[in-house]
Scaffold this motif. Structure first.
Motif, PDB file in Angstrom:
ATOM      1  N   ALA A 137       0.817  -1.220   0.000  1.00 51.59           N
ATOM      2  CA  ALA A 137       0.000   0.000   0.000  1.00 51.59           C
ATOM      3  C   ALA A 137       0.855   1.276   0.000  1.00 51.59           C
ATOM      4  CB  ALA A 137      -0.908  -0.017   1.226  1.00 51.59           C
ATOM      5  N   ARG A 138       2.008   1.212   0.654  1.00 52.19           N
ATOM      6  CA  ARG A 138       2.847   2.412   0.761  1.00 52.19           C
ATOM      7  C   ARG A 138       3.332   2.858  -0.632  1.00 52.19           C
ATOM      8  NH1 ARG A 138       8.259   2.927   3.812  1.00 52.19           N
ATOM      9  NH2 ARG A 138       8.298   5.169   4.097  1.00 52.19           N
ATOM     10  N   ILE A 139       3.786   1.862  -1.435  1.00 47.96           N
ATOM     11  CA  ILE A 139       4.277   2.191  -2.777  1.00 47.96           C
ATOM     12  C   ILE A 139       3.098   2.583  -3.677  1.00 47.96           C
ATOM     13  CG2 ILE A 139       5.380   1.215  -4.851  1.00 47.96           C
ATOM     14  CD1 ILE A 139       7.439   1.748  -2.721  1.00 47.96           C
ATOM     15  N   HIS A 140       1.949   1.927  -3.472  1.00 52.60           N
ATOM     16  CA  HIS A 140       0.772   2.290  -4.259  1.00 52.60           C
ATOM     17  C   HIS A 140       0.433   3.767  -4.021  1.00 52.60           C
ATOM     18  CE1 HIS A 140      -3.567   1.932  -5.522  1.00 52.60           C
ATOM     19  NE2 HIS A 140      -2.947   1.302  -6.479  1.00 52.60           N
ATOM     20  N   ARG A 141       0.459   4.183  -2.754  1.00 54.47           N
ATOM     21  CA  ARG A 141       0.180   5.597  -2.435  1.00 54.47           C
ATOM     22  C   ARG A 141       1.248   6.493  -3.053  1.00 54.47           C
ATOM     23  NH1 ARG A 141      -1.179   3.579   2.608  1.00 54.47           N
ATOM     24  NH2 ARG A 141       0.861   4.053   3.477  1.00 54.47           N
ATOM     25  N   GLY A 147       2.778  10.646  -9.421  1.00 55.99           N
ATOM     26  CA  GLY A 147       2.371  10.616 -10.834  1.00 55.99           C
ATOM     27  C   GLY A 147       2.803   9.324 -11.529  1.00 55.99           C
ATOM     28  N   MET A 148       3.490   8.410 -10.820  1.00 57.36           N
ATOM     29  CA  MET A 148       3.988   7.180 -11.458  1.00 57.36           C
ATOM     30  C   MET A 148       2.860   6.196 -11.773  1.00 57.36           C
ATOM     31  SD  MET A 148       7.351   7.360 -11.505  1.00 57.36           S
ATOM     32  CE  MET A 148       8.511   6.158 -10.927  1.00 57.36           C
ATOM     33  N   LEU A 379      11.676   6.726  -6.765  1.00 61.68           N
ATOM     34  CA  LEU A 379      10.573   7.539  -7.288  1.00 61.68           C
ATOM     35  C   LEU A 379      11.068   8.976  -7.455  1.00 61.68           C
ATOM     36  CD1 LEU A 379       7.885   6.157  -4.845  1.00 61.68           C
ATOM     37  CD2 LEU A 379       7.741   6.001  -7.311  1.00 61.68           C
ATOM     38  N   PRO A 380      10.438   9.751  -8.353  1.00 58.64           N
ATOM     39  CA  PRO A 380      10.902  11.141  -8.531  1.00 58.64           C
ATOM     40  C   PRO A 380      10.778  11.947  -7.252  1.00 58.64           C
ATOM     41  CG  PRO A 380       9.004  10.666  -9.970  1.00 58.64           C
ATOM     42  CD  PRO A 380       9.328   9.402  -9.244  1.00 58.64           C
ATOM     43  N   THR A 381       9.861  11.533  -6.362  1.00 60.13           N
ATOM     44  CA  THR A 381       9.657  12.273  -5.115  1.00 60.13           C
ATOM     45  C   THR A 381      10.570  11.763  -3.992  1.00 60.13           C
ATOM     46  OG1 THR A 381       7.793  10.758  -4.918  1.00 60.13           O
ATOM     47  CG2 THR A 381       7.283  13.043  -5.457  1.00 60.13           C
ATOM     48  N   GLY A 382      11.464  10.834  -4.315  1.00 54.98           N
ATOM     49  CA  GLY A 382      12.390  10.292  -3.297  1.00 54.98           C
ATOM     50  C   GLY A 382      12.263   8.772  -3.247  1.00 54.98           C
ATOM     51  N   ASN A 383      13.235   8.137  -2.628  1.00 56.95           N
ATOM     52  CA  ASN A 383      13.220   6.674  -2.551  1.00 56.95           C
ATOM     53  C   ASN A 383      12.321   6.208  -1.409  1.00 56.95           C
ATOM     54  OD1 ASN A 383      15.047   6.867  -4.568  1.00 56.95           O
ATOM     55  ND2 ASN A 383      16.825   6.346  -3.332  1.00 56.95           N
TER      56      ASN A 383
END
Ligand SMILES: O=C(O)CCC(=O)C(=O)O
Length: 412
Positions: A137-141, A147-148, A379-383
């Protein structure tokens, strides 16, 4: 070019960078601080350890590589089309694979069925895969926030674990039997993903992968227990076109046989494991920009291109004899290749899409994510860290698999 040097320009044809990748890259004050700190550490290493190494005639890169590794592929399967019929590979195809590390294109799905599958995948993607995400769920969020979720290449990973239709594709004889010819009766898919190249998308620059470390220091897959498997044979990729693919919309490109020499992958791993040591072999005036690009660069293409250039500067004879081939395909055709073959793909300069399904396939002796509890998604927003508990393997054929691997049940 100096006399005796190898001309690598063919690797850059069709892979032109769209301008200076550092243009428009604005770093925050902490990011700028990190870049200058890294550049200073590189400088200190060069002036101390580096000078001592030169005085002693030691080349840290040559020492790390320990010579040129020459890999070999020996097919482990015995089923052959001539004797067993079906969709097994012919003797000639197996010999081609052992020599080139790639076989095909050959028909896998009827074209209409592949096109329909591609449309269904795009629809499901529009519905955000009905909320399924093997990373949790964390990666889904995080996909949604960054935007991924709009990028099938990310949100579509491991979806065969949830979608019966994709699971069934992996179990079809047209898909499994060629692998049985190469790997033996027990065939496992440890990961699946889509490669979507929308109109205007950049190419994928040349890279090699056998252990799939990316930014980690640990192997995602490796020979289990005391098994000895050549890294070139650790896993094979099925790349199946779900839309027609031509050079102008992003054909896959491979240097057949380049799996024999894995220095590109090993030096990429060195950058992650010992960045200061690796960087200290660069000319001092490009260190800060290289750190900036590799750490904060806006796209993978330019990072991988810079990495390739650095590796060539250290190993001028790399892929010296390699011929480069591109693989245009009709929807429903596919190829199988070892990802240790250096490979990439052209840009999409057309208004058409280009969608492919890739299954990463291995045999019963490969340990997948053994000893890992969590992994990190870039992710573009951080790892973001995530559990690996949901990243299960699929038994495509046979029954055997490496004992520690988490195996999935068929989705309903
Ligand atoms: O399809 C692409 O553009 C790249 C594929 C690739 O790198 C892979 O299958 O490993």
């Amino acid at each position: 070019m100096r006399a005796g040097e190898i001309d690598h320009s063919r690797f850059f044809e069709g892979f032109e960078s769209a301008g200076d990748p550092l243009d428009g890259l604005h770093l925050s004050p902490p990011e700028r601080l990190l870049v200058s700190l890294a550049a200073s550490l590189v400088h200190v290493r060069r002036e101390t350890v580096g000078r001592a190494e030169s005085a002693l005639g030691i080349d840290p890169i040559a020492r790390y590589l320990g010579g040129r590794a020459t890999h070999e592929i020996v097919a482990q399967g015995c089923a052959r089309r001539e004797r067993d019929g079906g969709h097994y590979l012919t003797k000639d195809q197996v010999c081609t694979f052992e020599r080139d590390g790639v076989v095909g294109p050959f028909p896998i799905l009827p074209r209409d069925e592949a096109l329909a599958l591609g449309r269904w995948v795009r629809d499901l993607h529009e519905r955000e895969w009905d909320g399924n995400c093997a990373y949790g769920a964390r990666i889904h969020r995080a996909f949604k926030a960054s935007g991924m979720m709009r990028d099938i290449n990310h949100s579509g990973q491991y979806q065969a674990l949830f979608q019966p239709k994709l699971w069934q594709v992996l179990r079809r004889p047209e898909v499994t039997q060629p692998f049985v010819s190469l790997l033996g009766p027990d065939v496992i898919c440890w990961r699946q993903q889509f490669f979507d190249k929308p109109p205007g998308a950049q190419g994928t620059f040349w890279h090699q992968a056998s252990r799939f470390r990316v930014i980690s220091k640990k192997d995602r897959i490796r020979p289990g227990g005391s098994t000895a498997i050549d890294p070139a044979m650790l896993q094979y990729t099925l790349w199946l076109a779900l839309e027609d693919v031509s050079d102008d919309n992003g054909s896959l490109r491979i240097a057949p046989g380049s799996y024999r020499d894995d220095r590109l992958e090993r030096l990429a791993e060195l950058i992650v494991a010992e960045p200061i040591k690796a960087m200290s072999t660069l000319p001092s005036d490009v260190v800060a920009d290289t750190v900036k690009l590799l750490r904060y660069g806006p796209n993978e293409f330019d990072k991988v291109r810079a990495l390739f250039q650095w590796v060539l500067s250290r190993c001028g004879d790399l892929f010296a004899d390699s011929e480069l081939r591109s693989y245009p395909m009709k929807a429903g055709e596919g190829i199988i290749f070892t990802s240790l073959n250096v490979h990439g793909s052209y840009a999409n300069t057309t208004p058409r899409g280009r969608l492919a399904f890739a299954a990463r396939v291995t045999g019963p002796h490969t340990a997948v994510y053994e000893g890992w509890t969590k992994d990190t998604y870039i992710l573009p927003t951080g790892n973001v860290d995530h559990s690996v508990a949901g990243l299960k393997c699929i038994q495509m054929a046979g029954e055997r698999h490496y004992g520690g691997n988490r195996m999935a049940r068929a989705p309903e």
